[in-house]
Structure formats: structure tokens, C-alpha cells
Design an enzyme around this catalytic site. Structure first.
Site, PDB file in Angstrom:
ATOM      1  N   THR A  21       0.857  -1.182   0.000  1.00 56.44           N
ATOM      2  CA  THR A  21       0.000   0.000   0.000  1.00 56.44           C
ATOM      3  C   THR A  21       0.899   1.240   0.000  1.00 56.44           C
ATOM      4  O   THR A  21       2.088   1.173  -0.291  1.00 56.44           O
ATOM      5  CB  THR A  21      -0.984  -0.005   1.187  1.00 56.44           C
ATOM      6  N   ASN A  22       0.309   2.421   0.329  1.00 56.97           N
ATOM      7  CA  ASN A  22       1.096   3.651   0.417  1.00 56.97           C
ATOM      8  C   ASN A  22       0.534   4.511   1.536  1.00 56.97           C
ATOM      9  O   ASN A  22      -0.416   4.143   2.207  1.00 56.97           O
ATOM     10  CB  ASN A  22       1.092   4.375  -0.937  1.00 56.97           C
ATOM     11  N   ARG A  23       1.094   5.722   1.688  1.00 55.55           N
ATOM     12  CA  ARG A  23       0.821   6.534   2.886  1.00 55.55           C
ATOM     13  C   ARG A  23      -0.447   7.374   2.770  1.00 55.55           C
ATOM     14  O   ARG A  23      -0.728   8.165   3.674  1.00 55.55           O
ATOM     15  CB  ARG A  23       2.012   7.467   3.146  1.00 55.55           C
ATOM     16  N   SER A  24      -1.210   7.232   1.703  1.00 59.11           N
ATOM     17  CA  SER A  24      -2.400   8.090   1.589  1.00 59.11           C
ATOM     18  C   SER A  24      -3.366   7.872   2.758  1.00 59.11           C
ATOM     19  O   SER A  24      -3.763   6.757   3.064  1.00 59.11           O
ATOM     20  CB  SER A  24      -3.131   7.791   0.277  1.00 59.11           C
ATOM     21  N   ALA A  88      -4.689   7.393  -4.351  1.00 60.69           N
ATOM     22  CA  ALA A  88      -3.319   6.967  -4.674  1.00 60.69           C
ATOM     23  C   ALA A  88      -3.344   5.485  -4.998  1.00 60.69           C
ATOM     24  O   ALA A  88      -2.947   4.649  -4.176  1.00 60.69           O
ATOM     25  CB  ALA A  88      -2.382   7.249  -3.510  1.00 60.69           C
TER      26      ALA A  88
END
Ligand code: PMT
Length: 210
Positions: A21-24, A88
Site C-alpha cells: 500500500t502507500n501513505r495516503s 493513490a
């Protein structure tokens, strides 16, 4: 107007308990949904997994993977006047998803990642007279990269945000953005709250749509 807004990250599964995943955090997309609602527009908010409560008065559509997000947008884009893509989504996903939890072993582990389709490119053929707004998450060459994406994704506007600063971009309550439109105009905004950025973007869409 009917706004279709996306927010948050996607999760691309490695096995049933692990994912990429990512930091959104969803803050930017949720601010856009609130700003559009505050202007009495109809809002569909398609959101990846975040900890924020769904804004009141919006049609809330939770998604997990980039494939889920694409499907949710493909089935809803025809009904919208404007799409704002603040989510994102992943650019890559594991080629293989293990059906069982991968067991830890002493050997090193390599993930074979394959590209995820570009959702805005996939939706470009459905744009018609709709207003399409994208975001560009850049930590260098901000305007050049954003303008490239504006053209490649066939957008009316791209909101370029500097994600290399601790007080802007992912997870922050503020954002430092540059608005670049298809007519070649560029407007650099000062560091503003995400609610203020959202109000500016919604106003831009309203002006473009009339
Ligand atoms: O959620 P927050 O914590 O508030 O953080 C806000 C944000 C930084 C996530 C947001 O402001 C932002 O920049 N969103 C876009 C993040 C992103 O994917 O940027 P990108 O430059 O990689 O992608 C460009 C555009 O293509 C984006 O509109 C994105 O939604 C879209 N995209 C990306 C990948 C993909 N597979 N398909 C897409 O359509």
C-alpha cells in the site's frame, strides 16, 4: 453537478494478511468531497481503506484494490459531470497472490511485481464533456512531471502536490499545490489547508463546467 471523487490508497495483496500500500490517509479526497457537498453538489466518494469517517451526505463506496477502484469508477463515470482523482492507486501489484499465509523462512524473499493499469488512462475514452481532474504526487521536477501526466492522462486540470515535504502531500493537514490546466495555465498556491485546496479545486471545476 455530480462529482465523482476518489480518495485514499489501494491495497495489493501478497497473501491473505499481507499487502502493498502507500501513505495516503484520504484527507485530501475527503476534503474534496466535503467541499463539493458544501456547494450543494451531489457527491460519490470512492475510498480506499482509511481511518477517516465517511463525510455526511455523500454516496460512500469503499474499495480495496486498484482493480476494485477501476470497476467502481467504470460503473459510475457515466453519471458524473466531474471526476476528481485524489486517490493513490498502486502502480504495481504482486503477480501472484498466495492463497495461504506465506511462511517465514531463512531465505531472502523476492516479490514479482507487475504493472497496474493506469485508471485515468483507462477512463479517458469515457470523458466526453466531463471535467477530469487528476493529482500528481511529486518529490522532484514537479511542474514538468505534472504537465506530462496532464497530457498523458487526457486531463482538464492536474493538481501537483509536493510530497517530499513533511507539511504537504501524504497524511498532512496542509498541502502545497500547483494547478496546471490543459490550456497551459499554471497557478502556484501557497501552503494551504487541504480544505482550502479542496475549495479552490471545486471552484475551478464549477467555473470550467459553466
Ligand atoms: O490522502 P492524503 O494523505 O491526504 O494524501 C493526498 C495525496 C498526496 C494522496 C493526493 O494529494 C495525491 O497526490 N493523490 C494522487 C497520488 C498519486 O497516485 O499520484 P501519481 O502522480 O502517482 O498519479 C497521478 C494520477 O494518476 C493521480 O490522479 C492518480 O489517482 C492517478 N492514477 C495513479 C495510478 C494508477 N494506477 N491509476 C491512476 O489513475
Amino acid at each position: 453537478m455530480n462529482f465523482l471523487v476518489t480518495a485514499g490508497p489501494t491495497r495489493e495483496w501478497i497473501d491473505p494478511i499481507r499487502f502493498i500500500t502507500n501513505r495516503s490517509s484520504g484527507k485530501m479526497g475527503y476534503a474534496l468531497a466535503r467541499a463539493a457537498r458544501a456547494r450543494r453538489h451531489e457527491v460519490v466518494l470512492v475510498s480506499g481503506p482509511v481511518t477517516l469517517p465517511a463525510p455526511t451526505g455523500v454516496d460512500f463506496v469503499p474499495i480495496v484494490t486498484a482493480a476494485d477502484l477501476l470497476a467502481a469508477l467504470e460503473s459510475r463515470v457515466a453519471a458524473c459531470d466531474a471526476l476528481i482523482m485524489a486517490a493513490a492507486p498502486a502502480d504495481w501489484r504482486p503477480r501472484d497472490i498466495s492463497p495461504r499465509k506465506l511462511k517465514k523462512c531463512a531465505m531472502s524473499m523476492t516479490l514479482d511485481l507487475v504493472p497496474v493499469p493506469d485508471i485515468l488512462v483507462r477512463l479517458a475514452g469515457r470523458k466526453g464533456s466531463r471535467v477530469f481532474v487528476g493529482f500528481a504526487a511529486e518529490d522532484r521536477d514537479l511542474e514538468a512531471e505534472a504537465r506530462r501526466k496532464l497530457v498523458e492522462k487526457h486531463l482538464d486540470l492536474i493538481v501537483a502536490n509536493d510530497v517530499g515535504r513533511p507539511d504537504s502531500g501524504f497524511e498532512s493537514d496542509a498541502n502545497q499545490v500547483v494547478l496546471l490546466d490543459a490550456a497551459g495555465n499554471t497557478e502556484a498556491l501557497p501552503l494551504l489547508s487541504k480544505d482550502e485546496v479542496a475549495a479552490r479545486v471545486v471552484a475551478w471545476v464549477e467555473a470550467r463546467a459553466h
